[in-house]
Scaffold this active site. Structure first.
Site, PDB file in Angstrom:
ATOM      1  N   ARG A 155      -4.839  -5.784  -3.410  1.00  0.00           N
ATOM      2  CA  ARG A 155      -6.232  -5.649  -2.981  1.00  0.00           C
ATOM      3  C   ARG A 155      -6.253  -5.364  -1.488  1.00  0.00           C
ATOM      4  O   ARG A 155      -5.227  -5.417  -0.824  1.00  0.00           O
ATOM      5  CB  ARG A 155      -7.017  -6.912  -3.343  1.00  0.00           C
ATOM      6  N   GLY A 156      -7.464  -5.114  -0.968  1.00  0.00           N
ATOM      7  CA  GLY A 156      -7.578  -4.723   0.438  1.00  0.00           C
ATOM      8  C   GLY A 156      -7.517  -3.200   0.482  1.00  0.00           C
ATOM      9  O   GLY A 156      -6.686  -2.575  -0.195  1.00  0.00           O
ATOM     10  N   ALA A 157      -8.428  -2.612   1.284  1.00  0.00           N
ATOM     11  CA  ALA A 157      -8.594  -1.155   1.249  1.00  0.00           C
ATOM     12  C   ALA A 157      -7.288  -0.375   1.461  1.00  0.00           C
ATOM     13  O   ALA A 157      -6.921   0.465   0.633  1.00  0.00           O
ATOM     14  CB  ALA A 157      -9.656  -0.757   2.268  1.00  0.00           C
ATOM     15  N   ASP A 162     -14.033  -1.457   4.180  1.00  0.00           N
ATOM     16  CA  ASP A 162     -13.625  -0.706   2.981  1.00  0.00           C
ATOM     17  C   ASP A 162     -14.097   0.741   3.030  1.00  0.00           C
ATOM     18  O   ASP A 162     -13.513   1.616   2.406  1.00  0.00           O
ATOM     19  CB  ASP A 162     -14.147  -1.384   1.723  1.00  0.00           C
ATOM     20  N   LYS A 212     -16.232  -6.926   2.622  1.00  0.00           N
ATOM     21  CA  LYS A 212     -16.435  -8.014   1.659  1.00  0.00           C
ATOM     22  C   LYS A 212     -17.830  -8.628   1.768  1.00  0.00           C
ATOM     23  O   LYS A 212     -18.342  -8.804   2.878  1.00  0.00           O
ATOM     24  CB  LYS A 212     -15.350  -9.068   1.913  1.00  0.00           C
TER      25      LYS A 212
HETATM   26  O1  MRU Z   1     -12.088  -7.175  -2.885  1.00  0.00           O
HETATM   27  P1  MRU Z   1     -10.999  -7.100  -1.857  1.00  0.00           P
HETATM   28  O2  MRU Z   1     -10.238  -8.372  -1.721  1.00  0.00           O
HETATM   29  O3  MRU Z   1     -10.109  -5.894  -2.053  1.00  0.00           O
HETATM   30  O4  MRU Z   1     -11.793  -6.875  -0.493  1.00  0.00           O
HETATM   31  C1  MRU Z   1     -11.071  -6.608   0.671  1.00  0.00           C
HETATM   32  C2  MRU Z   1     -11.902  -6.525   1.901  1.00  0.00           C
HETATM   33  O5  MRU Z   1     -13.105  -6.559   1.856  1.00  0.00           O
HETATM   34  C3  MRU Z   1     -11.161  -6.341   3.201  1.00  0.00           C
HETATM   35  O6  MRU Z   1     -11.828  -6.957   4.250  1.00  0.00           O
HETATM   36  C4  MRU Z   1     -11.061  -4.826   3.492  1.00  0.00           C
HETATM   37  O7  MRU Z   1     -10.521  -4.152   2.402  1.00  0.00           O
HETATM   38  C5  MRU Z   1     -10.249  -4.547   4.705  1.00  0.00           C
HETATM   39  S1  MRU Z   1      -8.544  -4.890   4.404  1.00  0.00           S
HETATM   40  C6  MRU Z   1      -7.617  -4.411   5.718  1.00  0.00           C
END
Ligand code: MRU
Length: 355
Positions: free
Chosen positions: A49-51, A240, A251
């Site tokens: 997970r995470g962009a 994201d 998030k």
């Molecule tokens: O749903 P997730 O856990 O994938 O959400 C991730 C986020 O919102 C992070 O803050 C975002 O992707 C930035 S990660 C460097």
């Protein structure tokens, strides 16, 4: 102190090995993805997970898919590449890095139509590896560009997990904290737990503790109180997707932190690479927001019911923060200030094609 590298994804021989983030912090377990549907599910279920990391996972999944496919000839390979692109892109809708990485992979196919399959696989593997290498460099550059906004003794707030676990290993917003710590600044990080899936409580505190960062976990509804008490000097979050006017999705809960920070006159920074920009979108209103399964809200992290069965649930995974609340967007290319529309466009215009 040097930051401990985290490897949330890697090649293991001919398949992909991921840290299953849904099992942290109870256990640091790895999962092997041997097929593209396994990669798709890992993204969908937030095992990866995470962009930036879902972009990387999709790029690696694309290589895996073409390798596993029985198609050997053109135009069959082109059709297969299109199918893989569509399929992997359907895993999650908000983080634009997913589509950015898949477009890069698809362009490699388009640019090598006619070559032998083995040769094409070599090019694709190299592109996926380049995305990983560039990601770590981008994180390091962002952290250097941002750490100047942190002073010795600062209290810093973040939400979700924008760290090593969300990237190829260093992080965007958390990378800034690592950098400040490496520079010898004494910082105190407050991590919002990040309901409903607790990325802050489970992942951010886990990786900050491993790296010797002073971290305190708070429930999401405690941020205002901390700010009023003067314990937060800056807020750093990831993103994201960032629209052309600087509005950005991150998030769920990020927007409310931004409003609180403005009220308390606390600077609010978004730290993200250029691959998170989507300048085709005029404003944050156009960013597609993922709605997730109600059970994520009604059950205690997939384990026990916490709400009556059948209750109506609203569960958007992200919200959009209007850029008016932002002090700056910090990228690997530099710090972008208002007016965002002009400054984002100028900086973007100077970039190579692949963006
Ligand atoms: O749903 P997730 O856990 O994938 O959400 C991730 C986020 O919102 C992070 O803050 C975002 O992707 C930035 S990660 C460097």
């Amino acid at each position: 102190m040097k930051t401990i590298a985290i490897k949330p994804i890697s090649w293991d021989d001919d398949h992909i090995c991921i840290i299953d983030q849904t099992r942290l912090p109870a256990e640091l377990a790895h999962e092997h993805c041997l097929t593209v549907p396994q990669v798709w599910r890992a993204i969908k279920k937030l095992k990866v997970r995470g962009a930036p990391l879902i972009g990387i996972a999709a790029a690696m999944g694309f290589v895996l898919g073409l390798k596993r496919s029985r198609v050997e000839t053109w135009p069959g390979m082109l059709r297969e590449a299109e199918r893989l692109h569509r399929y992997l892109a359907s895993a999650r809708p908000t983080a634009v890095n997913l589509f950015w990485a898949l477009n890069r992979m698809f362009n490699v196919v388009r640019n090598h139509v006619g070559v032998e399959k083995e040769e094409l696989l070599g090019y694709l593997k190299r592109e996926a590896d380049a995305i990983v290498r560039e990601d770590i460099q981008m994180c390091l550059r962002m952290s250097r560009n941002a750490s100047r906004f942190i002073k010795d003794g600062d209290g810093l707030l973040t939400v979700c997990n924008a760290g090593g676990l969300a990237t190829s290993g260093y992080g965007t917003a958390l990378g800034v904290f690592y950098r400040a710590h490496e520079e010898g600044k004494s910082i105190k990080v407050y991590a919002c737990e990040t309901r409903p899936l607790l990325q802050g409580a489970r992942l951010t505190t886990w990786e900050l503790l491993r790296n010797g960062i002073d971290v305190t976990l708070i429930c999401d509804n405690m941020a205002a109180d901390l700010m009023r008490a003067g314990r937060i000097q800056a807020v750093f979050v990831g993103a994201d997707r960032i629209a052309a006017n600087g509005d950005f999705a991150n998030k769920i809960g990020t927007y409310s932190l931004a409003v609180l920070a403005r009220y308390h006159k606390i600077p609010f920074y978004c730290v993200a690479p250029f691959s998170t920009l989507d300048l085709k979108l005029k404003s944050g209103r156009e960013i597609p927001i993922e709605q997730r399964d109600p059970s994520e809200v009604t059950s205690l992290y997939f384990k026990r019911p916490m709400a009556p069965s059948g209750v109506r649930v609203f569960n958007p995974a992200f919200d959009v923060t209007p850029s008016v609340f932002l002090s700056a967007i910090i990228t690997e290319k530099g710090v972008i200030r208002k007016p965002f529309v002009r400054h984002l466009k100028d900086m973007y215009g100077r970039l190579p094609q692949k963006y």
